[in-house]
Design an enzyme around this catalytic site. Sequence first.
Site, mmCIF file in Angstrom:
data_model
loop_
_atom_site.group_PDB
_atom_site.id
_atom_site.type_symbol
_atom_site.label_atom_id
_atom_site.label_comp_id
_atom_site.label_asym_id
_atom_site.label_seq_id
_atom_site.Cartn_x
_atom_site.Cartn_y
_atom_site.Cartn_z
ATOM 1 N N SER A 109 1.040 3.246 12.997
ATOM 2 C CA SER A 109 0.305 2.301 12.149
ATOM 3 C C SER A 109 -1.198 2.515 12.074
ATOM 4 C CB SER A 109 0.562 0.880 12.608
ATOM 5 O OG SER A 109 1.850 0.504 12.227
ATOM 6 N N SER A 207 3.958 -6.977 8.950
ATOM 7 C CA SER A 207 5.093 -6.402 8.217
ATOM 8 C C SER A 207 4.723 -5.051 7.616
ATOM 9 C CB SER A 207 5.535 -7.359 7.107
ATOM 10 O OG SER A 207 6.519 -6.746 6.310
ATOM 11 N N THR A 348 -3.520 0.085 16.473
ATOM 12 C CA THR A 348 -2.526 0.603 17.400
ATOM 13 C C THR A 348 -1.424 1.245 16.566
ATOM 14 O OG1 THR A 348 -1.672 -1.636 17.293
ATOM 15 C CG2 THR A 348 -2.898 -1.037 19.261
ATOM 16 N N GLY A 349 -0.596 2.035 17.205
ATOM 17 C CA GLY A 349 0.503 2.657 16.469
ATOM 18 C C GLY A 349 1.737 2.807 17.341
HETATM 19 C C1 REX Z 1 9.151 0.519 14.418
HETATM 20 C C2 REX Z 1 10.186 0.583 15.491
HETATM 21 C C3 REX Z 1 7.793 0.074 14.928
HETATM 22 C C4 REX Z 1 9.834 1.501 16.651
HETATM 23 C C5 REX Z 1 6.782 -0.153 13.818
HETATM 24 N N1 REX Z 1 5.826 0.789 13.701
HETATM 25 O O1 REX Z 1 6.832 -1.125 13.102
HETATM 26 C C6 REX Z 1 4.685 0.656 12.850
HETATM 27 C C7 REX Z 1 3.529 0.531 13.818
HETATM 28 C C8 REX Z 1 4.548 1.830 11.937
HETATM 29 O O2 REX Z 1 2.955 1.477 14.277
HETATM 30 N N2 REX Z 1 3.350 -0.702 14.317
HETATM 31 C C9 REX Z 1 2.636 -0.942 15.536
HETATM 32 C C10 REX Z 1 10.874 1.601 17.737
HETATM 33 C C11 REX Z 1 3.342 -1.992 16.365
HETATM 34 C C12 REX Z 1 1.218 -1.416 15.349
HETATM 35 O O3 REX Z 1 0.813 -1.824 14.280
HETATM 36 O O4 REX Z 1 0.534 -1.373 16.349
HETATM 37 N N3 REX Z 1 11.388 0.322 18.163
HETATM 38 C C13 REX Z 1 10.210 2.296 18.919
HETATM 39 C C14 REX Z 1 12.691 0.023 18.133
HETATM 40 C C15 REX Z 1 13.034 -1.358 18.641
HETATM 41 O O5 REX Z 1 13.527 0.792 17.751
HETATM 42 N N4 REX Z 1 14.447 -1.604 18.726
HETATM 43 O O6 REX Z 1 9.709 1.596 19.820
HETATM 44 O O7 REX Z 1 10.149 3.527 18.888
#
Ligand code: REX
Length: 426
Positions: A109, A207, A348-349
């Site tokens: 992200s 989201s 964060t990502g």
């Molecule tokens: C997707 C699932 C996580 C990952 C997600 N990632 O929404 C976006 C992002 C792109 O970077 N968001 C983070 C998976 C939180 C941000 O903004 O900091 N999780 C994993 C699962 C859970 O599969 N059952 O942890 O690899």
Amino acid sequence: MIPSLNRRLAVSAALLAVVAGVAPATVAQAAPLAPTAPVSGGSAEAGSGLPAPDLDALVKALDNARAAGAPGAMARISGRDGVWNKTVGVRDTTTGAAMDTKARFRIGSVTKTFSTVVLLQLVAEKKIELDSPVNHYLPGLLPDDRITVRHLLTHRSGLADYTNAMFNDTVPGFEAVRNKVFTYDELVKLSLSEPRTTEPGVSYAYSNTNFVVVGMLIEKASGRPVAKEYERRIIKPLGMRNTSYVHPRTEIKGLHVNGYLTPDQAGLPLVDSTEQTVSWAQSAGAMISNAADLNTFTSALVTGKLLSAPLLDQMLTMTPTDATNTRFYGLGLRRYDLSCGTSVYGHTGTVQGFYTYAFSTRDGKRSLAAMANTSNRGVANTALGGTLEAAFCGKKPAPAAKARGFATTPAAPAPAEVDLPERNAR
Ligand code: REX
């Protein structure tokens, strides 16, 4: 260069410069912020004004991420007073290759901040207005004409995050999409098949759908694929040679870190998740970068190298994301208030196999990029967050000796150390 040697040389250069009465240009050894970055005018201005990073605590945070299951972790701090690189563990469990701060990885992200910069440049060019309805630019896309461009960038559209259902079962969910190529429309449709989470504008609800629609807006307003826009507006001007958007290609080219996804069921082996299309995220999370480029990007952003002051102000206008009142979201940008009173800005990502933190102080004089090559392991992510305090707050004063007979009040946990469940931690 060996980090401690690097640091020693920087200190010697500073001393020599002071003795010689010249500006220690070699001390301000951060990667150039931009081709036009001003050279610091004197030693007083050359420093960040922050305490020196606590390198022991930095390594401890990386070690904690490793102890929590990450095969390896790294951090790179860069700024007016030096560059520090620290690594632990391996970037490839098969070959045993050591973690390397020059290596590329998936930044998840943090991509949202890139997408926001591109979109705000299009706002500057009068191709998009922040407070206009999304449907004005993409007629009929969303079921509610009240959803504006700003609602997307602040996660206040109420559009459901389709990735929650997609990755409910972590490894099967990942394997089902790792080689898939989605259109943006398909991803929006997945979101719209779920109930919306809020009325437009009412409350923050993170989201990925929001930034998929941002990608659509970028392509519509610019007439070019997002990859081209990242390239011409950010990557090229800042000389970020390790940053790319290669969707739907699956490989990370060049020296890179392998990512390892943790299965939900304890005891199962890690899944090498390095190669994937990241088509489920695209403009919400599919970029590749490395630590030095992320340092360059976050410091260039906050110092106004990418956006005019009024648009940067919009991006930096924040509202709280949780009850701790230490975490905030602006436009595609987070702010964390650290225990020492310093605020840092970035993102964060999380993408399968990779956790990332990329943050800078408001004046851009110090930046941190940290990553651990694991995911679906909240404790490791929280541990990696400990690099923020180490990088920006310096050594913590030793705890006062306990007065006999008096209870001591435990210090409030630093924001990066609050262990929130994965889904709530964003
Ligand atoms: C997707 C699932 C996580 C990952 C997600 N990632 O929404 C976006 C992002 C792109 O970077 N968001 C983070 C998976 C939180 C941000 O903004 O900091 N999780 C994993 C699962 C859970 O599969 N059952 O942890 O690899």
